[in-house]
Write a protein that holds these residues in place. Sequence first.
Motif, PDB file in Angstrom:
ATOM      1  N   GLU A 237       7.699  -0.973  10.017  1.00 44.10           N
ATOM      2  CA  GLU A 237       8.474  -2.201   9.819  1.00 44.10           C
ATOM      3  C   GLU A 237       9.706  -2.160  10.711  1.00 44.10           C
ATOM      4  OE1 GLU A 237       7.364  -2.909   5.104  1.00 44.10           O
ATOM      5  OE2 GLU A 237       9.164  -1.760   5.626  1.00 44.10           O
ATOM      6  N   SER A 238      10.477  -3.236  10.701  1.00 47.05           N
ATOM      7  CA  SER A 238      11.678  -3.288  11.532  1.00 47.05           C
ATOM      8  C   SER A 238      12.690  -2.215  11.156  1.00 47.05           C
ATOM      9  CB  SER A 238      12.327  -4.672  11.440  1.00 47.05           C
ATOM     10  OG  SER A 238      11.493  -5.661  12.026  1.00 47.05           O
ATOM     11  N   SER A 239      12.605  -1.708   9.936  1.00 44.18           N
ATOM     12  CA  SER A 239      13.485  -0.628   9.501  1.00 44.18           C
ATOM     13  C   SER A 239      13.116   0.708  10.127  1.00 44.18           C
ATOM     14  CB  SER A 239      13.427  -0.489   7.982  1.00 44.18           C
ATOM     15  OG  SER A 239      12.128  -0.047   7.577  1.00 44.18           O
ATOM     16  N   GLY A 240      11.925   0.794  10.692  1.00 48.34           N
ATOM     17  CA  GLY A 240      11.421   2.052  11.232  1.00 48.34           C
ATOM     18  C   GLY A 240      10.550   2.817  10.263  1.00 48.34           C
ATOM     19  N   ALA A 241      10.472   2.363   9.027  1.00 44.26           N
ATOM     20  CA  ALA A 241       9.644   3.022   8.021  1.00 44.26           C
ATOM     21  C   ALA A 241       8.209   2.497   8.071  1.00 44.26           C
ATOM     22  CB  ALA A 241      10.226   2.798   6.631  1.00 44.26           C
ATOM     23  N   LEU A 242       7.296   3.256   7.504  1.00 46.01           N
ATOM     24  CA  LEU A 242       5.898   2.839   7.438  1.00 46.01           C
ATOM     25  C   LEU A 242       5.776   1.500   6.721  1.00 46.01           C
ATOM     26  CD1 LEU A 242       2.992   3.919   8.105  1.00 46.01           C
ATOM     27  CD2 LEU A 242       2.907   4.692   5.724  1.00 46.01           C
ATOM     28  N   ALA A 243       4.965   0.600   7.270  1.00 47.03           N
ATOM     29  CA  ALA A 243       4.802  -0.731   6.696  1.00 47.03           C
ATOM     30  C   ALA A 243       4.208  -0.636   5.293  1.00 47.03           C
ATOM     31  CB  ALA A 243       3.907  -1.584   7.585  1.00 47.03           C
ATOM     32  N   GLU A 244       4.840  -1.309   4.351  1.00 46.40           N
ATOM     33  CA  GLU A 244       4.415  -1.244   2.949  1.00 46.40           C
ATOM     34  C   GLU A 244       2.967  -1.680   2.775  1.00 46.40           C
ATOM     35  OE1 GLU A 244       5.651  -0.182   0.072  1.00 46.40           O
ATOM     36  OE2 GLU A 244       7.418   0.632   1.053  1.00 46.40           O
ATOM     37  N   GLU A 245       2.561  -2.700   3.501  1.00 43.93           N
ATOM     38  CA  GLU A 245       1.224  -3.249   3.294  1.00 43.93           C
ATOM     39  C   GLU A 245       0.108  -2.326   3.764  1.00 43.93           C
ATOM     40  OE1 GLU A 245       0.642  -6.477   6.718  1.00 43.93           O
ATOM     41  OE2 GLU A 245       2.718  -6.305   5.987  1.00 43.93           O
ATOM     42  N   THR A 246       0.469  -1.255   4.454  1.00 43.57           N
ATOM     43  CA  THR A 246      -0.551  -0.308   4.917  1.00 43.57           C
ATOM     44  C   THR A 246      -0.704   0.892   3.989  1.00 43.57           C
ATOM     45  OG1 THR A 246       0.932   1.058   6.276  1.00 43.57           O
ATOM     46  CG2 THR A 246       0.045  -0.942   7.282  1.00 43.57           C
ATOM     47  N   LYS A 247       0.153   0.988   2.982  1.00 51.31           N
ATOM     48  CA  LYS A 247       0.157   2.159   2.117  1.00 51.31           C
ATOM     49  C   LYS A 247      -0.843   2.023   0.969  1.00 51.31           C
ATOM     50  CE  LYS A 247       5.130   3.036   2.782  1.00 51.31           C
ATOM     51  NZ  LYS A 247       6.431   3.147   2.075  1.00 51.31           N
ATOM     52  N   ARG A 248      -1.301   3.142   0.472  1.00 54.87           N
ATOM     53  CA  ARG A 248      -2.049   3.160  -0.775  1.00 54.87           C
ATOM     54  C   ARG A 248      -1.075   3.054  -1.949  1.00 54.87           C
ATOM     55  NH1 ARG A 248      -6.131   8.039   0.880  1.00 54.87           N
ATOM     56  NH2 ARG A 248      -8.013   6.805   1.214  1.00 54.87           N
ATOM     57  N   HIS A 249      -1.538   2.448  -3.041  1.00 56.97           N
ATOM     58  CA  HIS A 249      -0.736   2.402  -4.259  1.00 56.97           C
ATOM     59  C   HIS A 249      -0.625   3.818  -4.813  1.00 56.97           C
ATOM     60  CE1 HIS A 249       0.617   1.475  -8.292  1.00 56.97           C
ATOM     61  NE2 HIS A 249       0.770   0.198  -7.945  1.00 56.97           N
ATOM     62  N   PRO A 250       0.579   4.280  -5.136  1.00 55.24           N
ATOM     63  CA  PRO A 250       0.729   5.666  -5.595  1.00 55.24           C
ATOM     64  C   PRO A 250      -0.055   5.995  -6.860  1.00 55.24           C
ATOM     65  CG  PRO A 250       2.756   4.405  -5.939  1.00 55.24           C
ATOM     66  CD  PRO A 250       1.872   3.569  -5.093  1.00 55.24           C
ATOM     67  N   GLU A 251      -0.337   4.988  -7.668  1.00 58.32           N
ATOM     68  CA  GLU A 251      -1.103   5.233  -8.890  1.00 58.32           C
ATOM     69  C   GLU A 251      -2.609   5.140  -8.660  1.00 58.32           C
ATOM     70  OE1 GLU A 251       0.443   6.360 -11.516  1.00 58.32           O
ATOM     71  OE2 GLU A 251       2.273   6.173 -10.320  1.00 58.32           O
ATOM     72  N   PHE A 252      -2.992   4.718  -7.468  1.00 61.88           N
ATOM     73  CA  PHE A 252      -4.424   4.621  -7.128  1.00 61.88           C
ATOM     74  C   PHE A 252      -4.655   5.305  -5.772  1.00 61.88           C
ATOM     75  CE2 PHE A 252      -3.228   0.935  -9.656  1.00 61.88           C
ATOM     76  CZ  PHE A 252      -4.115   1.030 -10.718  1.00 61.88           C
ATOM     77  N   PRO A 253      -4.458   6.634  -5.729  1.00 62.64           N
ATOM     78  CA  PRO A 253      -4.427   7.338  -4.441  1.00 62.64           C
ATOM     79  C   PRO A 253      -5.753   7.403  -3.707  1.00 62.64           C
ATOM     80  CG  PRO A 253      -4.376   8.894  -6.268  1.00 62.64           C
ATOM     81  CD  PRO A 253      -4.234   7.532  -6.876  1.00 62.64           C
ATOM     82  N   TRP A 254      -6.865   7.057  -4.374  1.00 61.39           N
ATOM     83  CA  TRP A 254      -8.174   7.165  -3.710  1.00 61.39           C
ATOM     84  C   TRP A 254      -8.753   5.802  -3.343  1.00 61.39           C
ATOM     85  CZ3 TRP A 254      -7.396  11.744  -2.554  1.00 61.39           C
ATOM     86  CH2 TRP A 254      -6.931  12.678  -3.458  1.00 61.39           C
ATOM     87  N   TYR A 255      -7.929   4.767  -3.474  1.00 59.09           N
ATOM     88  CA  TYR A 255      -8.391   3.420  -3.140  1.00 59.09           C
ATOM     89  C   TYR A 255      -7.773   2.975  -1.816  1.00 59.09           C
ATOM     90  CZ  TYR A 255     -10.168   2.995  -7.903  1.00 59.09           C
ATOM     91  OH  TYR A 255     -10.856   3.176  -9.066  1.00 59.09           O
TER      92      TYR A 255
END
Length: 462
Positions: free
Chosen positions: A356-374
Amino acid sequence: MSTAESTGERQAVWPGDIPKPLAPYSPAIKAGGWLFVAGQLASDFKTGIAEECKQPNPNVGDALRLQSDFVLKNLAALHEAAGMDMRTDVVRIYQWFASRYPGMEAFAEGDTWPRISITPYLETRNLYIDEPRPASTGMGIREDGLLVRNTILEVDMISIERQQGVEKQGFPSPEDVPSPLAGYSPAIRNGDWVFLAGEIPVDWQGDYLSDVHLGEPSGLAREARTNPYFWYGSPIEDQTEYVLQKLEKIAAAAGASLDRCAKATVYLGTPSDFEGMDRVWRRWFDDNPPARVVIPYMGLGGKGSRIEIAMKLLADDSDLSIETIETSDAPEPLGHEPQAVKAGDFLFFSTQMAFESSGALAEETKRHPEFPWYGQPAKRQMHYMLDNVAAISEAAGGSLENLCRRQAFHDDFTWFAETMEDEWASHFPGDKPASTTLRIGGPMVVPGAHILLDLIGYAPGR
């Protein structure tokens, strides 16, 4: 038999007598008089390593020499299929040499030394490419960093078609700049363009045969060294400063200047050196910095080096202009670089990762922490990057489908098939860009990113 399938001025080159790649990319793309050649490995793409390169007895024969000959022979065939001659037309060459060194712990400590000799490759290269030889980058890559098991070399190239009245010129290092040892040109000029080879902070002598104690023995030039006995200074900043000084002098000797740099490629040992490098970069490129791609975990050809920088510039007497490309439809870039630069008919992108513009990994590309295998995070990241590349291309008056070349750097090849065969290929219904894919490990400069892309597009007119 070979074919060059034309799509307007951008055409894919498919020689009939070299192994066809297994992945969805073109062996070469020709556009605007430039030829972008995909990375070539010593493989038949049927059984693995090519039969000619196998060694029943590892003590008889030279693996690097055998693979070099196979790879360069195929690269020459690609040029012939494009109506060009590799002996004379290459302006920029990229070489990747597999080595088990350095490991990740060594990289973290600033050690980039691959502990290999590339002389067998250089001797073979000289049989296939005439002087003035192209501006060059040679990198150590991790032992499992190439896509075909037991291959130890990958080479890709950029060549320019000969034009009447235009002569390719090679330029040696100026008198006050140490000359490289590998037989390539520090600078190549072809028409409007000047290509600078990768420079590292060495004097090509270092501490060899020296009885003077300057800290840990290395190949570093004195001007690039940081006194290790005090808690002052920054090795990456001192080395970056010295390399840019060398490049400035080489560019001037070739009739260019760093103010006319369209694209820079920066190779680092560790992502933690990014910030120090970028501080120096801001001093040198206060306004209108060039497009820039920064690639970590690179083995460098001079012991003690933490950085290598290569550049593509417009000559000072060229009528072509450099245009900074910006759009609010893509994230702000990492560090002091624009999203892209357009120069002539080509569009040079800065580092593409899923940030993202902040330099951090884009949120929409992450897995949900409670569903790590999805979910498929790497596939999401590729989709996210290509959306951004499309927006930048459109802002430059081009299109995503006109990408010519990609170099893709993965933290792990686990993600290769799902990102290449599914996501990447679906965005290019016609001729796919030429491609080189390498595994470098991680974490990247953006923690959580699985892929880094270095891209060049074709965007004629404006």
